[in-house]
Design a protein around this motif. Sequence first.
Motif, mmCIF file in Angstrom:
data_model
loop_
_atom_site.group_PDB
_atom_site.id
_atom_site.type_symbol
_atom_site.label_atom_id
_atom_site.label_comp_id
_atom_site.label_asym_id
_atom_site.label_seq_id
_atom_site.Cartn_x
_atom_site.Cartn_y
_atom_site.Cartn_z
ATOM 1 N N THR A 33 0.804 -1.230 0.000
ATOM 2 C CA THR A 33 0.000 0.000 0.000
ATOM 3 C C THR A 33 0.834 1.277 0.000
ATOM 4 O OG1 THR A 33 -0.199 0.140 2.418
ATOM 5 C CG2 THR A 33 -1.842 -1.210 1.254
ATOM 6 N N TYR A 37 -0.576 5.184 0.574
ATOM 7 C CA TYR A 37 -0.656 5.598 1.976
ATOM 8 C C TYR A 37 0.745 5.834 2.514
ATOM 9 C CZ TYR A 37 -5.392 3.834 1.443
ATOM 10 O OH TYR A 37 -6.676 3.632 1.000
ATOM 11 N N TRP A 45 -3.049 1.604 10.327
ATOM 12 C CA TRP A 45 -3.878 0.564 9.734
ATOM 13 C C TRP A 45 -3.434 -0.817 10.227
ATOM 14 C CZ3 TRP A 45 -4.138 0.370 3.647
ATOM 15 C CH2 TRP A 45 -5.039 -0.616 3.232
ATOM 16 N N ASP A 122 -15.494 -1.700 1.339
ATOM 17 C CA ASP A 122 -14.860 -0.396 1.495
ATOM 18 C C ASP A 122 -13.408 -0.601 1.082
ATOM 19 O OD1 ASP A 122 -17.181 0.838 2.447
ATOM 20 O OD2 ASP A 122 -16.776 0.197 4.493
ATOM 21 N N SER A 124 -9.619 -0.007 -0.081
ATOM 22 C CA SER A 124 -8.499 0.925 0.057
ATOM 23 C C SER A 124 -8.164 1.474 -1.324
ATOM 24 C CB SER A 124 -7.280 0.204 0.640
ATOM 25 O OG SER A 124 -6.749 -0.701 -0.316
ATOM 26 N N ASP A 125 -7.446 2.575 -1.344
ATOM 27 C CA ASP A 125 -7.019 3.131 -2.627
ATOM 28 C C ASP A 125 -6.155 2.116 -3.387
ATOM 29 O OD1 ASP A 125 -8.415 5.373 -1.914
ATOM 30 O OD2 ASP A 125 -6.643 6.636 -1.593
ATOM 31 N N LEU A 128 -8.611 -0.477 -5.060
ATOM 32 C CA LEU A 128 -9.701 0.069 -5.868
ATOM 33 C C LEU A 128 -9.748 -0.550 -7.266
ATOM 34 C CD1 LEU A 128 -11.961 2.219 -5.703
ATOM 35 C CD2 LEU A 128 -10.323 3.861 -6.589
ATOM 36 N N ARG A 141 -16.706 8.167 -1.480
ATOM 37 C CA ARG A 141 -15.392 8.228 -0.841
ATOM 38 C C ARG A 141 -15.606 8.402 0.655
ATOM 39 N NH1 ARG A 141 -10.607 6.788 -2.250
ATOM 40 N NH2 ARG A 141 -9.540 8.646 -1.568
ATOM 41 N N ASN A 153 -10.839 5.654 1.801
ATOM 42 C CA ASN A 153 -11.217 4.453 1.066
ATOM 43 C C ASN A 153 -12.472 4.762 0.259
ATOM 44 O OD1 ASN A 153 -13.555 3.983 2.674
ATOM 45 N ND2 ASN A 153 -12.447 2.627 4.057
ATOM 46 N N THR A 154 -12.924 3.805 -0.501
ATOM 47 C CA THR A 154 -14.091 4.003 -1.360
ATOM 48 C C THR A 154 -15.087 2.876 -1.131
ATOM 49 O OG1 THR A 154 -12.705 5.048 -3.054
ATOM 50 C CG2 THR A 154 -14.868 4.246 -3.761
#
Length: 167
Positions: A33, A37, A45, A122, A124-125, A128, A141, A153-154
């Motif tokens: 990640t 991030y 996290w 949901d 994480s970027d 995605l 978002r 997150n989305t």
Amino acid sequence: MGVKARRIALRPFLPADTAVLAALFRTSIEELTGDDYDVDQQEAWAAAADDEAAFGERLAGLLTLIATHEGQVAGFVSLKDNEHIEMLYVHPQAAGMGVGAALCEAAETLARARGAKAMSVDASDSALGFFQQRGYAPQQRNSVSLGDVWLANTSMKKPLGAEARMQ
């Protein structure tokens, strides 16, 4: 890689898996990640697995499946309320081998069999694109507070009806 993907086996979570899954969770966050991030966000996290007993209870309270490859734990998925992917993590050494896809497909199949009409996550970027490729559509978002650190997150959703399987 196709040969390796066929060797992925799935099994249910057992309490004895907790330490291995906590380590996989941390390693996945730390190594996969970083493009999305920063270190503080990754540490906040990954801290969700610091209390391994609580982490194990969380996994046991969800429908958690483990993927193994050549006898080694390669990833896991946890399904909440038969319609929400709460966690999906793949060991960095297994990334790109179809482990995440196998876990996601298994979760979707179980959800469909239990009457779910749609799946949500949901994402994480970092995840995605993975979920978009699997037919999940962004809904909104979110900003999530972990102590004094914020992560984005989305929320995504995918229909699970018969027409969705045809795609």
